[in-house]
Design a protein around this motif. Structure first.
Motif, PDB file in Angstrom:
ATOM      1  N   TYR A 295       0.821  -1.212   0.000  1.00  0.00           N
ATOM      2  CA  TYR A 295       0.000   0.000   0.000  1.00  0.00           C
ATOM      3  C   TYR A 295       0.856   1.264   0.000  1.00  0.00           C
ATOM      4  O   TYR A 295       1.959   1.275   0.556  1.00  0.00           O
ATOM      5  CB  TYR A 295      -0.888   0.029   1.258  1.00  0.00           C
ATOM      6  CG  TYR A 295      -1.976  -0.995   1.266  1.00  0.00           C
ATOM      7  CD1 TYR A 295      -3.128  -0.820   0.512  1.00  0.00           C
ATOM      8  CD2 TYR A 295      -1.849  -2.152   2.025  1.00  0.00           C
ATOM      9  CE1 TYR A 295      -4.132  -1.777   0.518  1.00  0.00           C
ATOM     10  CE2 TYR A 295      -2.848  -3.109   2.039  1.00  0.00           C
ATOM     11  CZ  TYR A 295      -3.988  -2.917   1.281  1.00  0.00           C
ATOM     12  OH  TYR A 295      -4.977  -3.858   1.274  1.00  0.00           O
TER      13      TYR A 295
ATOM     14  N   LEU B  28      -6.881  -7.276   2.637  1.00  0.00           N
ATOM     15  CA  LEU B  28      -6.276  -8.397   1.900  1.00  0.00           C
ATOM     16  C   LEU B  28      -5.070  -7.839   1.168  1.00  0.00           C
ATOM     17  O   LEU B  28      -5.215  -6.907   0.366  1.00  0.00           O
ATOM     18  CB  LEU B  28      -7.285  -8.961   0.895  1.00  0.00           C
ATOM     19  CG  LEU B  28      -6.751  -9.981  -0.125  1.00  0.00           C
ATOM     20  CD1 LEU B  28      -6.305 -11.275   0.551  1.00  0.00           C
ATOM     21  CD2 LEU B  28      -7.826 -10.284  -1.170  1.00  0.00           C
TER      22      LEU B  28
ATOM     23  N   ILE C  77      -1.167  -8.838  -0.680  1.00  0.00           N
ATOM     24  CA  ILE C  77      -0.152  -9.793  -1.138  1.00  0.00           C
ATOM     25  C   ILE C  77       1.087  -8.976  -1.493  1.00  0.00           C
ATOM     26  O   ILE C  77       0.982  -7.974  -2.219  1.00  0.00           O
ATOM     27  CB  ILE C  77      -0.622 -10.553  -2.415  1.00  0.00           C
ATOM     28  CG1 ILE C  77      -2.109 -10.952  -2.321  1.00  0.00           C
ATOM     29  CG2 ILE C  77       0.280 -11.744  -2.705  1.00  0.00           C
ATOM     30  CD1 ILE C  77      -2.480 -11.878  -1.222  1.00  0.00           C
TER      31      ILE C  77
ATOM     32  N   GLY D 297      -0.382 -12.551  -8.240  1.00  0.00           N
ATOM     33  CA  GLY D 297      -0.636 -13.258  -9.497  1.00  0.00           C
ATOM     34  C   GLY D 297      -0.459 -14.757  -9.417  1.00  0.00           C
ATOM     35  O   GLY D 297      -0.399 -15.452 -10.431  1.00  0.00           O
TER      36      GLY D 297
ATOM     37  N   GLY E 145      -2.549 -16.642  -7.343  1.00  0.00           N
ATOM     38  CA  GLY E 145      -3.780 -17.226  -6.800  1.00  0.00           C
ATOM     39  C   GLY E 145      -3.866 -17.216  -5.289  1.00  0.00           C
ATOM     40  O   GLY E 145      -4.780 -17.819  -4.714  1.00  0.00           O
TER      41      GLY E 145
ATOM     42  N   ALA F 140      -4.439 -14.651  -3.204  1.00  0.00           N
ATOM     43  CA  ALA F 140      -5.600 -13.888  -2.738  1.00  0.00           C
ATOM     44  C   ALA F 140      -6.868 -14.735  -2.865  1.00  0.00           C
ATOM     45  O   ALA F 140      -7.726 -14.727  -1.982  1.00  0.00           O
ATOM     46  CB  ALA F 140      -5.732 -12.592  -3.535  1.00  0.00           C
ATOM     47  N   GLY F 141      -6.979 -15.455  -3.957  1.00  0.00           N
ATOM     48  CA  GLY F 141      -8.153 -16.301  -4.159  1.00  0.00           C
ATOM     49  C   GLY F 141      -8.267 -17.362  -3.078  1.00  0.00           C
ATOM     50  O   GLY F 141      -9.359 -17.658  -2.588  1.00  0.00           O
TER      51      GLY F 141
ATOM     52  N   GLN G 115      -7.567   1.763  -3.588  1.00  0.00           N
ATOM     53  CA  GLN G 115      -6.538   1.843  -4.646  1.00  0.00           C
ATOM     54  C   GLN G 115      -6.882   1.015  -5.891  1.00  0.00           C
ATOM     55  O   GLN G 115      -6.083   0.230  -6.393  1.00  0.00           O
ATOM     56  CB  GLN G 115      -5.146   1.529  -4.092  1.00  0.00           C
ATOM     57  CG  GLN G 115      -4.869   0.174  -3.542  1.00  0.00           C
ATOM     58  CD  GLN G 115      -3.356  -0.034  -3.298  1.00  0.00           C
ATOM     59  OE1 GLN G 115      -2.509   0.771  -3.680  1.00  0.00           O
ATOM     60  NE2 GLN G 115      -2.999  -1.142  -2.681  1.00  0.00           N
ATOM     61  N   GLY G 116      -8.135   1.195  -6.333  1.00  0.00           N
ATOM     62  CA  GLY G 116      -8.529   0.602  -7.611  1.00  0.00           C
ATOM     63  C   GLY G 116      -8.828  -0.885  -7.583  1.00  0.00           C
ATOM     64  O   GLY G 116      -8.903  -1.523  -8.635  1.00  0.00           O
TER      65      GLY G 116
ATOM     66  N   TYR H 247     -11.132  -5.994  -8.988  1.00  0.00           N
ATOM     67  CA  TYR H 247     -10.758  -7.320  -8.491  1.00  0.00           C
ATOM     68  C   TYR H 247     -11.930  -7.942  -7.746  1.00  0.00           C
ATOM     69  O   TYR H 247     -12.302  -9.098  -7.981  1.00  0.00           O
ATOM     70  CB  TYR H 247      -9.545  -7.212  -7.564  1.00  0.00           C
ATOM     71  CG  TYR H 247      -9.175  -8.535  -6.939  1.00  0.00           C
ATOM     72  CD1 TYR H 247      -8.419  -9.469  -7.627  1.00  0.00           C
ATOM     73  CD2 TYR H 247      -9.627  -8.873  -5.659  1.00  0.00           C
ATOM     74  CE1 TYR H 247      -8.111 -10.704  -7.078  1.00  0.00           C
ATOM     75  CE2 TYR H 247      -9.324 -10.098  -5.088  1.00  0.00           C
ATOM     76  CZ  TYR H 247      -8.559 -11.005  -5.807  1.00  0.00           C
ATOM     77  OH  TYR H 247      -8.274 -12.221  -5.250  1.00  0.00           O
TER      78      TYR H 247
ATOM     79  N   ARG I 179     -14.878  -9.083  -9.825  1.00  0.00           N
ATOM     80  CA  ARG I 179     -14.638 -10.389 -10.456  1.00  0.00           C
ATOM     81  C   ARG I 179     -14.957 -11.543  -9.515  1.00  0.00           C
ATOM     82  O   ARG I 179     -15.159 -12.670  -9.948  1.00  0.00           O
ATOM     83  CB  ARG I 179     -13.174 -10.497 -10.884  1.00  0.00           C
ATOM     84  CG  ARG I 179     -12.878  -9.673 -12.112  1.00  0.00           C
ATOM     85  CD  ARG I 179     -11.429  -9.773 -12.511  1.00  0.00           C
ATOM     86  NE  ARG I 179     -11.014 -11.144 -12.758  1.00  0.00           N
ATOM     87  CZ  ARG I 179      -9.836 -11.488 -13.258  1.00  0.00           C
ATOM     88  NH1 ARG I 179      -8.971 -10.543 -13.598  1.00  0.00           N
ATOM     89  NH2 ARG I 179      -9.521 -12.753 -13.440  1.00  0.00           N
TER      90      ARG I 179
HETATM   91  C1  LIG Z   1      -5.578  -7.249  -5.324  1.00  0.00           C
HETATM   92  C2  LIG Z   1      -4.648  -8.365  -4.795  1.00  0.00           C
HETATM   93  C3  LIG Z   1      -5.073  -8.760  -3.374  1.00  0.00           C
HETATM   94  C4  LIG Z   1      -4.764  -9.594  -5.695  1.00  0.00           C
HETATM   95  O1  LIG Z   1      -3.880 -10.591  -5.196  1.00  0.00           O
HETATM   96  P1  LIG Z   1      -3.299 -11.788  -6.122  1.00  0.00           P
HETATM   97  O2  LIG Z   1      -2.765 -12.865  -5.216  1.00  0.00           O
HETATM   98  O3  LIG Z   1      -2.381 -11.213  -7.121  1.00  0.00           O
HETATM   99  O4  LIG Z   1      -4.621 -12.286  -6.801  1.00  0.00           O
HETATM  100  P2  LIG Z   1      -4.850 -13.685  -7.532  1.00  0.00           P
HETATM  101  O5  LIG Z   1      -3.537 -14.272  -7.963  1.00  0.00           O
HETATM  102  O6  LIG Z   1      -5.758 -14.529  -6.679  1.00  0.00           O
HETATM  103  O7  LIG Z   1      -5.660 -13.202  -8.791  1.00  0.00           O
HETATM  104  C5  LIG Z   1      -4.979 -12.508  -9.792  1.00  0.00           C
HETATM  105  C6  LIG Z   1      -6.001 -12.000 -10.805  1.00  0.00           C
HETATM  106  O8  LIG Z   1      -6.633 -10.836 -10.258  1.00  0.00           O
HETATM  107  C7  LIG Z   1      -6.455  -9.747 -11.171  1.00  0.00           C
HETATM  108  N1  LIG Z   1      -6.325  -8.489 -10.436  1.00  0.00           N
HETATM  109  C8  LIG Z   1      -5.357  -8.164  -9.554  1.00  0.00           C
HETATM  110  N2  LIG Z   1      -5.560  -6.907  -9.117  1.00  0.00           N
HETATM  111  C9  LIG Z   1      -6.664  -6.455  -9.760  1.00  0.00           C
HETATM  112  C10 LIG Z   1      -7.378  -5.218  -9.741  1.00  0.00           C
HETATM  113  N3  LIG Z   1      -6.967  -4.189  -8.981  1.00  0.00           N
HETATM  114  N4  LIG Z   1      -8.487  -5.107 -10.516  1.00  0.00           N
HETATM  115  C11 LIG Z   1      -8.914  -6.142 -11.298  1.00  0.00           C
HETATM  116  N5  LIG Z   1      -8.270  -7.329 -11.361  1.00  0.00           N
HETATM  117  C12 LIG Z   1      -7.159  -7.470 -10.597  1.00  0.00           C
HETATM  118  C13 LIG Z   1      -5.189 -10.085 -11.916  1.00  0.00           C
HETATM  119  O9  LIG Z   1      -5.148  -9.395 -13.153  1.00  0.00           O
HETATM  120  C14 LIG Z   1      -5.320 -11.597 -12.097  1.00  0.00           C
HETATM  121  O10 LIG Z   1      -6.180 -11.856 -13.150  1.00  0.00           O
HETATM  122  P3  LIG Z   1      -6.042 -13.220 -14.032  1.00  0.00           P
HETATM  123  O11 LIG Z   1      -6.331 -14.353 -13.094  1.00  0.00           O
HETATM  124  O12 LIG Z   1      -7.089 -13.071 -15.105  1.00  0.00           O
HETATM  125  O13 LIG Z   1      -4.648 -13.228 -14.556  1.00  0.00           O
HETATM  126  C15 LIG Z   1      -3.159  -7.937  -4.808  1.00  0.00           C
HETATM  127  O14 LIG Z   1      -2.878  -7.387  -6.075  1.00  0.00           O
HETATM  128  C16 LIG Z   1      -2.769  -6.944  -3.723  1.00  0.00           C
HETATM  129  O15 LIG Z   1      -2.420  -7.321  -2.610  1.00  0.00           O
HETATM  130  N6  LIG Z   1      -2.784  -5.632  -4.051  1.00  0.00           N
HETATM  131  C17 LIG Z   1      -2.325  -4.612  -3.112  1.00  0.00           C
HETATM  132  C18 LIG Z   1      -3.223  -4.485  -1.880  1.00  0.00           C
HETATM  133  C19 LIG Z   1      -4.670  -4.213  -2.281  1.00  0.00           C
HETATM  134  O16 LIG Z   1      -4.960  -3.332  -3.077  1.00  0.00           O
HETATM  135  N7  LIG Z   1      -5.570  -5.012  -1.661  1.00  0.00           N
HETATM  136  C20 LIG Z   1      -6.997  -4.864  -1.878  1.00  0.00           C
HETATM  137  C21 LIG Z   1      -7.494  -3.739  -1.019  1.00  0.00           C
HETATM  138  S1  LIG Z   1      -9.263  -3.595  -1.042  1.00  0.00           S
END
Ligand SMILES: CC(C)(COP(=O)(O)OP(=O)(O)OC[C@H]1O[C@@H](n2cnc3c(N)ncnc32)[C@H](O)[C@@H]1OP(=O)(O)O)[C@@H](O)C(=O)NCCC(=O)NCCS
Length: 165
Positions: free
Chosen positions: A23, A90, A92, A98, A100, A102-103, A127-128, A132, A135
């Protein structure tokens, strides 16, 4: 290679370090606030070790009613019977995104919420991240009052009902 577990006392410094990586400064919460989430949700705060070290976490806790918890505050009471699992944070580490993780953390939260008889998941996307969450079936949630500016301009309250399994 990653494994999930409930956060242990010794994990908190690493969890806090992940927050710093994931963050921008204005969204950093003190460690005391992060730890306080485990007081409210002792069975719903997880971390994930990736390649041998903690690189991801999900802090969630039961919550009640239409007003979501305040950001950046500890000691907030649960008022009334919980009806939702609030996903507070949440995150990562960039090097582990990327894969999986978070999933998997989200699936753990959903399982815990169902086991506790809760009817929905709620959160505030920052932060956008709304795309995510969309989906994963979350939709914008209308609140009685606007979100505090501290969340940033892109913040959006969201919810997802938990249908019976
Ligand atoms: C958002 C976040 C939690 C996803 O974690 P991750 O472990 O990369 O997610 P996963 O591997 O389970 O899923 C990845 C998928 O999510 C998509 N994705 C990641 N961030 C995204 C976003 N901001 N908007 C839309 N899709 C997003 C990826 O493009 C990928 O898509 P694909 O499966 O089609 O390739 C991670 O990017 C993160 O920690 N970001 C910074 C902290 C944050 O913003 N947390 C959420 C606060 S509300």
């Amino acid at each position: 290679m990653s494994d999930l577990r409930l956060i242990d006392h010794a994990d908190w410094p690493a969890v806090h370090a992940v927050q710093t990586l994931a963050y921008p400064d204005f969204l950093h919460e003190p460690l005391s606030v992060l730890r306080d989430k485990q007081r409210l949700g002792p069975h719903s705060c997880w971390c994930a070790r990736v390649d041998g070290r903690v690189q991801a976490y999900l802090l969630a806790h039961p919550w009640a009613g239409e007003d979501l918890p305040c950001w950046g505050q500890d000691g907030q009471p649960l008022s009334g019977k919980a009806d939702q699992l609030f996903l507070h944070d949440l995150a990562i580490a960039p090097a582990a995104q990327g894969r999986g993780i978070a999933g998997r953390l989200l699936a753990a939260a959903e399982g815990q919420a169902r086991a506790a008889g809760l009817s929905r998941l709620t959160l505030i996307a920052v932060q956008g991240a709304a795309g995510y969450w969309a989906r994963h079936g979350f939709a914008p949630l209308a609140l009685a009052s606007p979100l505090p500016a501290a969340y940033g301009r892109e913040a959006c309250a969201m919810a997802r009902p938990l249908l019976p399994a």
